[in-house]
Design a protein around this motif. Structure first.
Motif, PDB file in Angstrom:
ATOM      1  N   CYS A  61       0.829  -1.202   0.000  1.00  0.00           N
ATOM      2  CA  CYS A  61       0.000   0.000   0.000  1.00  0.00           C
ATOM      3  C   CYS A  61       0.869   1.259   0.000  1.00  0.00           C
ATOM      4  CB  CYS A  61      -0.952  -0.005   1.192  1.00  0.00           C
ATOM      5  SG  CYS A  61      -2.219  -1.301   1.081  1.00  0.00           S
ATOM      6  N   LYS A  62       1.997   1.207   0.691  1.00  0.00           N
ATOM      7  CA  LYS A  62       2.931   2.336   0.670  1.00  0.00           C
ATOM      8  C   LYS A  62       3.521   2.506  -0.722  1.00  0.00           C
ATOM      9  CE  LYS A  62       5.040   5.574   3.030  1.00  0.00           C
ATOM     10  NZ  LYS A  62       4.304   6.671   3.702  1.00  0.00           N
ATOM     11  N   THR A 109      -4.394  11.203  -3.837  1.00  0.00           N
ATOM     12  CA  THR A 109      -4.022  10.806  -2.484  1.00  0.00           C
ATOM     13  C   THR A 109      -4.900   9.637  -2.059  1.00  0.00           C
ATOM     14  OG1 THR A 109      -5.568  12.411  -1.526  1.00  0.00           O
ATOM     15  CG2 THR A 109      -3.283  13.118  -1.850  1.00  0.00           C
ATOM     16  N   LEU A 110      -4.320   8.739  -1.274  1.00  0.00           N
ATOM     17  CA  LEU A 110      -5.052   7.575  -0.807  1.00  0.00           C
ATOM     18  C   LEU A 110      -5.801   7.893   0.469  1.00  0.00           C
ATOM     19  CD1 LEU A 110      -2.609   4.573  -1.367  1.00  0.00           C
ATOM     20  CD2 LEU A 110      -4.761   5.025  -2.542  1.00  0.00           C
ATOM     21  N   GLU A 111      -7.084   7.577   0.478  1.00  0.00           N
ATOM     22  CA  GLU A 111      -7.886   7.714   1.690  1.00  0.00           C
ATOM     23  C   GLU A 111      -7.897   6.404   2.457  1.00  0.00           C
ATOM     24  OE1 GLU A 111     -12.625   7.976   2.437  1.00  0.00           O
ATOM     25  OE2 GLU A 111     -11.776   9.588   1.208  1.00  0.00           O
ATOM     26  N   GLN A 112      -7.998   5.320   1.697  1.00  0.00           N
ATOM     27  CA  GLN A 112      -8.043   3.990   2.292  1.00  0.00           C
ATOM     28  C   GLN A 112      -7.635   2.980   1.226  1.00  0.00           C
ATOM     29  OE1 GLN A 112     -10.703   1.663   1.311  1.00  0.00           O
ATOM     30  NE2 GLN A 112      -9.781   0.034   2.538  1.00  0.00           N
ATOM     31  N   VAL A 113      -6.904   1.940   1.632  1.00  0.00           N
ATOM     32  CA  VAL A 113      -6.502   0.909   0.675  1.00  0.00           C
ATOM     33  C   VAL A 113      -6.315  -0.407   1.411  1.00  0.00           C
ATOM     34  CG1 VAL A 113      -4.056   1.519   0.861  1.00  0.00           C
ATOM     35  CG2 VAL A 113      -4.870   0.272  -1.154  1.00  0.00           C
ATOM     36  N   THR A 114      -6.703  -1.496   0.759  1.00  0.00           N
ATOM     37  CA  THR A 114      -6.627  -2.835   1.347  1.00  0.00           C
ATOM     38  C   THR A 114      -6.030  -3.800   0.326  1.00  0.00           C
ATOM     39  OG1 THR A 114      -8.612  -2.418   2.656  1.00  0.00           O
ATOM     40  CG2 THR A 114      -7.961  -4.710   2.381  1.00  0.00           C
TER      41      THR A 114
END
Length: 238
Positions: free
Chosen positions: A155-156, A167-172
């Motif tokens: 994810c990084k 920009t990432l708010e949330q990622v799985t």
């Protein structure tokens, strides 16, 4: 201009086509991405549909999605000239659908996404899984086994690829497996990672360029396509 293409693929006809091309021989593992790359290149020309992604369920026909920068008429005109007759059973041209994407995305727009990527680093001995590389690098630096997890590392990595565009708010990390791919006559093993999440567009021009370009390596072979969804509806399947 960029458009989203969808094409159904007959799984049975595809396997017959690939077998006739010796892509499924005992000499090496079958590489779906490499086979689809060959099919699309022969039908539409190199890079005409890229990045792309194939959804291949265990039963029933498959679906191919891809981004194209040609209009529908030009794409079909090329296929009418260069497509081999037998590929009509695999990829029926009259069933292809193309949807224009927005010419300009709104800044600060939140979107869900679904992306299949191959997070690797290149070295003298070829490609390495980014997670394994990080583990070994940090273990060497501190002398003990580092506390890292695969989801955080991937994810990084994705966050860095999106930098400046979104920009990432949330990622799985929604899916992971190790697969073997065929490149330049050689097989190599590496990570397949499916990432789902929500992003916010920071730079509309850079974001559109990222959709066209795709993320990471092996984009010509079915990796790196950013499929967009409403926020909170990022999953489409494998």
């Amino acid at each position: 201009m960029i458009s989203l293409l969808h094409a159904p693929i007959s799984a049975r006809a595809f396997h017959q086509w690939a077998a006739h091309r010796n892509m499924m021989s005992a000499r090496h593992d079958f590489d779906l991405g490499a086979a689809v790359h060959t099919l699309l290149t022969e039908t539409f020309s190199y890079g005409a549909i890229q990045p792309f992604r194939v959804f291949a369920p265990q039963s029933g026909d498959w679906s191919l999605y891809g981004y194209v920068q040609q209009d529908t008429e030009s794409l079909m005109e090329q296929a009418a000239i260069t497509a081999m007759p037998e590929t009509q059973a695999v990829l029926p041209l009259d069933a292809i659908r193309i949807k224009p994407m927005p010419e300009a995305f709104p800044s600060a727009r939140r979107l869900g996404f679904d992306c299949l990527v191959r997070p690797v680093v290149r070295g003298k001995k070829g490609e390495r899984d980014l997670f394994q590389h990080r583990m070994e690098t940090e273990a060497s630096a501190v002398g003990t086994r580092p506390v890292l997890d695969r989801q955080t590392v991937y994810c990084k990595w994705l966050e860095g690829k999106l930098a400046g565009a979104a920009t990432l708010e949330q990622v799985t990390l929604a899916g992971f497996e190790r697969t073997r791919v065929l490149r330049n006559g050689r097989m190599s093993e590496g990570p397949d990672a499916i990432l789902h999440g929500t992003l916010t567009i920071a730079d509309p021009v850079a974001f559109t360029a990222l959709l066209k370009q795709g993320i990471g390596r092996h984009k010509a072979y079915g990796y790196g396509m950013i499929l967009l969804r409403p926020p909170g509806r990022s999953a489409l399947g494998r």
